[in-house]
Design an enzyme around this catalytic site. Sequence first.
Site, short mmCIF file in Angstrom:
data_model
loop_
_atom_site.label_atom_id
_atom_site.label_comp_id
_atom_site.label_asym_id
_atom_site.label_seq_id
_atom_site.Cartn_x
_atom_site.Cartn_y
_atom_site.Cartn_z
N PRO A 145 0.84 -1.21 0.00
CA PRO A 145 0.00 0.00 0.00
C PRO A 145 0.88 1.25 0.00
CG PRO A 145 0.07 -0.97 2.19
CD PRO A 145 0.85 -1.89 1.30
N THR A 146 0.47 2.26 -0.73
CA THR A 146 1.25 3.49 -0.80
C THR A 146 0.30 4.68 -0.83
OG1 THR A 146 2.97 4.66 -2.03
CG2 THR A 146 1.35 3.46 -3.32
N TYR A 147 0.80 5.85 -0.48
CA TYR A 147 0.01 7.08 -0.47
C TYR A 147 0.95 8.26 -0.67
CZ TYR A 147 1.64 7.12 4.39
OH TYR A 147 2.44 7.08 5.52
N ARG A 215 -5.02 -2.93 1.97
CA ARG A 215 -4.68 -4.36 1.98
C ARG A 215 -5.91 -5.22 1.75
NH1 ARG A 215 -1.93 -2.70 6.86
NH2 ARG A 215 0.27 -2.20 6.42
N ASP A 235 5.42 -3.30 3.16
CA ASP A 235 5.26 -1.84 3.16
C ASP A 235 6.47 -1.20 2.49
OD1 ASP A 235 2.89 -2.18 4.45
OD2 ASP A 235 3.69 -1.77 6.46
N ASP A 236 6.23 -0.06 1.82
CA ASP A 236 7.31 0.55 1.04
C ASP A 236 8.37 1.22 1.90
OD1 ASP A 236 5.75 2.57 1.95
OD2 ASP A 236 5.32 3.47 0.00
N ASP A 237 8.09 1.49 3.19
CA ASP A 237 9.09 2.17 4.02
C ASP A 237 9.97 1.19 4.79
OD1 ASP A 237 7.03 1.24 5.57
OD2 ASP A 237 6.93 2.99 6.89
N GLU A 336 -2.37 -7.07 13.08
CA GLU A 336 -1.63 -8.26 12.68
C GLU A 336 -2.13 -9.50 13.42
OE1 GLU A 336 1.19 -4.69 12.59
OE2 GLU A 336 -0.35 -5.54 13.91
#
Length: 391
Positions: A145-147, A215, A235-237, A336
């Site tokens: 997921p990204t924003y 998600r 996650d992208d980070d 989670e």
Amino acid sequence: MASIRRTLSPAYHDRSYQNGSGFPSPSNKFLPNGSSKHFSSSSHLPFLFNVVNIVYRKGWRRSFCRCLFFFVIGFVFGIAPFGYSDTDVRAKDFTFPELKPPHATLRFDDQIVTSVSLSVNTKLLEPKESTDIIEPLKQLIVVTPTYNRGFQAYFLNRLGQVLRLVKPPLVWIVVEEKAASHETAEILRKTGVMYRHVLCAFNSSSVKDPRVHQRNAVLEHIERHKLDGIVFFADDDNVYTLELFESLRTISRFGTWPVAMLAQSKNKAILEGPVCNASKVIGWHTNDKSKRIRRFYVDMSGFAFNSSILWDPKRWAHPSSNPIRQLDTVKEGFQESTFIEHVVEDESQMEGIPHGCSRIMNWHLHLDTDNLFYPKGWLLEKNLEVILPIK
């Protein structure tokens, strides 16, 4: 039919031509008998006419006989053998020389073949051992997921460069909220990774964590299209190693591993994840006392599962028929644990990776980028405050 032969009469031999021209008298030697009774000295008959007349009367017979005589003599001399000729032509004269290979000495080590049996070698027909069979690699389904935020381009490029080094098959599902940005689509195209760009439509003002709904949108996409593979929420980070993605393919149902994360205070590192004996989960690592009431102490990027659990629950004897989704109504940090409770019953259905869960394969840094300026098109129009001339 009567043949009429015109000859010269003797009465006309002495006639002279009226124009006074004439031919000299031929000599007697041109006559066959040497007589000159038919030619007088005063005769004016042309000499050429007399020669033609003689050939016409007698000469053609004599010439024909002479030609026939010489032809017969030439033919006899032509076929007569005047020299030695070997007429004994044998078949050996047309045969090619026999070619023989060089002599070689073969040694059989004094073995004598007494009998020959005809049979089928069954070893060639038996299937190979399972260790020799090359199985195809499992597909990895990486969900991100990204924003819109300041480091979005940096995070997506970093994760994309890691995924392009992973062996295929792999599909990267990137989900955005509301609308797909051109900047995100351009990054996905340039990475060279097979991807899917998914949208999630929801009211962001009424939700606690937008990434939960993002998600869930991907989980619905996987369930609807029945994608087969290992689902991993990346996650992208976060920071990942290639070893992690290769270890995901060893998962049968549900796999988990420890994650190193930076605490919110940024002054210490926390290890969160399973404690393993080989691949069996026997306990959990946690340093946060407020989260000890959770059932499973796992980070969102610290587990992966088989996608068939979503669209084929009978295969895994899943008791509930409800779709498996993340809950936005629970307290932050418990998404989670509550999600894993819908996937597995207890630790006996988990697999710890790598062997003994003794290595850290990804890090969660919790970088705060919410206060950073997000430039349009990821380009700063006025990023230079001072321009220094070249000296």
